[in-house]
Design an enzyme around this catalytic site. Structure first.
Site, PDB file in Angstrom:
ATOM      1  N   ASN A   9       0.947  -1.140   0.095  1.00  0.00           N
ATOM      2  CA  ASN A   9       0.159  -0.073  -0.004  1.00  0.00           C
ATOM      3  C   ASN A   9       0.953   1.165   0.031  1.00  0.00           C
ATOM      4  O   ASN A   9       1.611   1.659   1.049  1.00  0.00           O
ATOM      5  CB  ASN A   9      -0.747  -0.111   1.222  1.00  0.00           C
ATOM      6  CG  ASN A   9      -1.795   1.280   1.504  1.00  0.00           C
ATOM      7  OD1 ASN A   9      -1.844   1.917   0.368  1.00  0.00           O
ATOM      8  ND2 ASN A   9      -2.285   1.216   2.551  1.00  0.00           N
ATOM      9  N   TRP A  10       0.883   1.855  -1.212  1.00  0.00           N
ATOM     10  CA  TRP A  10       1.892   2.982  -1.418  1.00  0.00           C
ATOM     11  C   TRP A  10       1.459   4.163  -0.708  1.00  0.00           C
ATOM     12  O   TRP A  10       1.869   5.331  -0.445  1.00  0.00           O
ATOM     13  CB  TRP A  10       2.438   3.326  -2.768  1.00  0.00           C
ATOM     14  CG  TRP A  10       3.077   2.132  -3.548  1.00  0.00           C
ATOM     15  CD1 TRP A  10       3.462   0.774  -3.033  1.00  0.00           C
ATOM     16  CD2 TRP A  10       3.863   2.294  -4.872  1.00  0.00           C
ATOM     17  NE1 TRP A  10       4.258   0.150  -3.939  1.00  0.00           N
ATOM     18  CE2 TRP A  10       4.440   1.131  -4.860  1.00  0.00           C
ATOM     19  CE3 TRP A  10       3.765   3.322  -5.832  1.00  0.00           C
ATOM     20  CZ2 TRP A  10       5.086   0.956  -6.062  1.00  0.00           C
ATOM     21  CZ3 TRP A  10       4.544   2.989  -6.834  1.00  0.00           C
ATOM     22  CH2 TRP A  10       5.205   1.914  -7.169  1.00  0.00           C
ATOM     23  N   LYS A  11       0.141   4.354  -0.454  1.00  0.00           N
ATOM     24  CA  LYS A  11      -0.574   5.535   0.223  1.00  0.00           C
ATOM     25  C   LYS A  11      -0.253   6.814  -0.849  1.00  0.00           C
ATOM     26  O   LYS A  11      -0.156   6.519  -1.815  1.00  0.00           O
ATOM     27  CB  LYS A  11       0.114   5.829   1.513  1.00  0.00           C
ATOM     28  CG  LYS A  11      -0.248   4.472   2.345  1.00  0.00           C
ATOM     29  CD  LYS A  11      -0.024   4.648   3.746  1.00  0.00           C
ATOM     30  CE  LYS A  11      -0.088   3.361   4.625  1.00  0.00           C
ATOM     31  NZ  LYS A  11       0.053   3.385   5.967  1.00  0.00           N
ATOM     32  N   HIS A  94      -9.597   0.810   4.723  1.00  0.00           N
ATOM     33  CA  HIS A  94      -8.382   1.235   5.506  1.00  0.00           C
ATOM     34  C   HIS A  94      -8.745   2.213   6.718  1.00  0.00           C
ATOM     35  O   HIS A  94      -9.244   2.947   6.583  1.00  0.00           O
ATOM     36  CB  HIS A  94      -7.293   1.673   4.472  1.00  0.00           C
ATOM     37  CG  HIS A  94      -5.762   1.507   5.065  1.00  0.00           C
ATOM     38  ND1 HIS A  94      -5.197   2.785   5.958  1.00  0.00           N
ATOM     39  CD2 HIS A  94      -4.961   0.609   5.054  1.00  0.00           C
ATOM     40  CE1 HIS A  94      -4.089   2.369   6.227  1.00  0.00           C
ATOM     41  NE2 HIS A  94      -3.829   1.215   5.587  1.00  0.00           N
ATOM     42  N   GLU A  96      -7.003   4.521   7.709  1.00  0.00           N
ATOM     43  CA  GLU A  96      -6.880   6.103   7.662  1.00  0.00           C
ATOM     44  C   GLU A  96      -7.863   6.579   6.815  1.00  0.00           C
ATOM     45  O   GLU A  96      -8.188   7.698   7.078  1.00  0.00           O
ATOM     46  CB  GLU A  96      -5.366   6.205   6.654  1.00  0.00           C
ATOM     47  CG  GLU A  96      -4.150   5.645   7.370  1.00  0.00           C
ATOM     48  CD  GLU A  96      -3.046   5.534   6.696  1.00  0.00           C
ATOM     49  OE1 GLU A  96      -2.885   5.542   5.509  1.00  0.00           O
ATOM     50  OE2 GLU A  96      -1.947   5.043   7.269  1.00  0.00           O
ATOM     51  N   GLU A 166      -5.408  -5.413  10.283  1.00  0.00           N
ATOM     52  CA  GLU A 166      -4.550  -4.449  10.690  1.00  0.00           C
ATOM     53  C   GLU A 166      -4.945  -3.742  11.827  1.00  0.00           C
ATOM     54  O   GLU A 166      -5.694  -2.811  11.889  1.00  0.00           O
ATOM     55  CB  GLU A 166      -4.388  -3.120   9.386  1.00  0.00           C
ATOM     56  CG  GLU A 166      -4.214  -4.090   7.939  1.00  0.00           C
ATOM     57  CD  GLU A 166      -3.638  -2.920   7.179  1.00  0.00           C
ATOM     58  OE1 GLU A 166      -2.472  -3.147   6.746  1.00  0.00           O
ATOM     59  OE2 GLU A 166      -4.190  -1.889   7.162  1.00  0.00           O
ATOM     60  N   GLY A 172       2.076   1.740  10.931  1.00  0.00           N
ATOM     61  CA  GLY A 172       3.104   2.899  10.671  1.00  0.00           C
ATOM     62  C   GLY A 172       3.865   3.504  11.984  1.00  0.00           C
ATOM     63  O   GLY A 172       4.491   4.538  12.153  1.00  0.00           O
ATOM     64  N   SER A 213       3.327  -2.517  10.494  1.00  0.00           N
ATOM     65  CA  SER A 213       4.883  -2.376  10.426  1.00  0.00           C
ATOM     66  C   SER A 213       5.446  -3.804  10.278  1.00  0.00           C
ATOM     67  O   SER A 213       6.273  -4.080  11.112  1.00  0.00           O
ATOM     68  CB  SER A 213       5.117  -2.004  12.043  1.00  0.00           C
ATOM     69  OG  SER A 213       4.573  -0.680  12.260  1.00  0.00           O
ATOM     70  N   GLY A 234       2.769  -1.312   4.474  1.00  0.00           N
ATOM     71  CA  GLY A 234       2.587  -0.019   3.879  1.00  0.00           C
ATOM     72  C   GLY A 234       4.082   0.505   3.630  1.00  0.00           C
ATOM     73  O   GLY A 234       4.741   0.694   2.665  1.00  0.00           O
ATOM     74  N   GLY A 235       4.704   1.277   4.883  1.00  0.00           N
ATOM     75  CA  GLY A 235       6.234   1.767   4.566  1.00  0.00           C
ATOM     76  C   GLY A 235       7.041   1.141   3.656  1.00  0.00           C
ATOM     77  O   GLY A 235       7.841   1.645   3.071  1.00  0.00           O
TER      78      GLY A 235
HETATM   79  C1  PEP Z   1      -0.923  -0.050   6.081  1.00  0.00           C
HETATM   80  O1  PEP Z   1      -1.047   1.097   6.003  1.00  0.00           O
HETATM   81  O2  PEP Z   1      -1.845  -0.767   5.369  1.00  0.00           O
HETATM   82  C2  PEP Z   1       0.288  -0.467   6.816  1.00  0.00           C
HETATM   83  C3  PEP Z   1       0.176  -1.773   7.062  1.00  0.00           C
HETATM   84  O3  PEP Z   1       1.349   0.320   7.140  1.00  0.00           O
HETATM   85  P1  PEP Z   1       2.588  -0.033   7.622  1.00  0.00           P
HETATM   86  O4  PEP Z   1       3.176  -1.041   7.089  1.00  0.00           O
HETATM   87  O5  PEP Z   1       3.545   1.261   7.526  1.00  0.00           O
HETATM   88  O6  PEP Z   1       2.459  -0.036   9.191  1.00  0.00           O
END
Ligand code: PEP
Length: 251
Positions: A9-11, A94, A96, A166, A172, A213, A234-235
């Site tokens: 997920n590049w956001k 999600h 966010e 999640e 994050g 994470s 994500g990150g």
């Molecule tokens: C996400 O936003 O779906 C996510 C899992 O982010 P991260 O891996 O950065 O915690």
């Protein structure tokens, strides 16, 4: 029987040019993997070019959101049908979008149905906040999210939906959930809800990912749990080396 999926997920990151260069690096490193599916979810603006680049690659493309509406006067929105020009999947629900854009179960439910009508596979995100976890309400929250988002959603094949567990406090933050705890939650909460909706056999065929994470160091711990069918990253998905290293941990 469930093929692991690693989804990125590049956001709201990467211009078109930056996205192309990240995907080129991923394609170079992808050659040797087997028995795993890979999905990246870049911003809408990069999808057209990446679709051309990935035409003969096993890397799949997903959107990060779609409208609940089909077409018309909805300024700024992108329909499922438009996303399906380039994508096979779409991330929905999600945390966010729930937190910053007030998306609730009714809207997420309409988006899931819009995705299904467009032939997109929804990656439905569910997960509890820290206060919900600390007050012992994680299971009730997750069940409620699943039941609300999936109400009257028809499946003909378990591959038509993917769930991503999640926990909000792990996204994050660098603080990931314990693999055994996730596995227990999937088998005692998530699969029973899916079984209630679509029957035991279907529930066993639906992939349930973990997200929060995930990085190259902790990834293997998640993938060694048979209930965890991959990760939503994500990150670490913004760095080709890290994302490839996470994929490698499924091997
Ligand atoms: C996400 O936003 O779906 C996510 C899992 O982010 P991260 O891996 O950065 O915690």
């Amino acid at each position: 029987m469930r093929v692991p999926l690693i989804a990125g997920n590049w956001k709201m990151n990467k211009t078109e040019g930056e996205a192309i260069s990240l995907v080129r690096s991923l394609m170079q490193g992808m050659r040797s993997f087997s028995g795993v599916e890979v999905l990246i979810c870049p911003p809408f603006t990069a999808l057209s070019q990446l679709h051309k680049l990935l035409v003969s690659s096993p890397i799949m493309l997903g959107a990060q959101n779609i409208s609940d509406q089909e077409s018309g006067a909805y300024t700024g929105e992108v329909s499922g049908r438009m996303a399906a020009d380039f994508c096979s999947h779409v991330i929905l629900g999600h945390s966010e979008r729930r937190a910053y854009y007030s998306e609730g179960e009714a809207l997420i439910n309409r988006k899931i149905k819009a995705a299904r009508r467009s032939g997109l596979v929804p990656v439905l995100c569910v997960g509890e906040s820290l206060p919900e976890r600390d007050s012992g309400r994680a299971a009730a929250v997750i069940s409620g999210q699943l039941l609300g988002a999936l109400e009257n959603v028809l499946l003909t094949d378990p591959g038509e939906i993917i769930i991503a567990y999640e926990p909000v406090w792990a996204i994050g933050t660098g603080r990931s959930a314990d693999p055994q705890e996730i596995s227990d939650l999937i088998s005692t909460v998530i699969r029973p809800v899916l079984s209630g909706l679509w029957g035991e056999e279907s529930s066993q065929g639906i992939r349930v990912l973990y997200g929060g994470s995930v990085n190259p160091i902790n990834a293997r711990g998640f993938f060694s749990q048979p209930e965890i069918d991959g990760a939503l990253v994500g990150g670490a998905s913004l760095d080709a080396g890290k994302f490839l290293s996470i994929i490698e941990k499924t091997q």
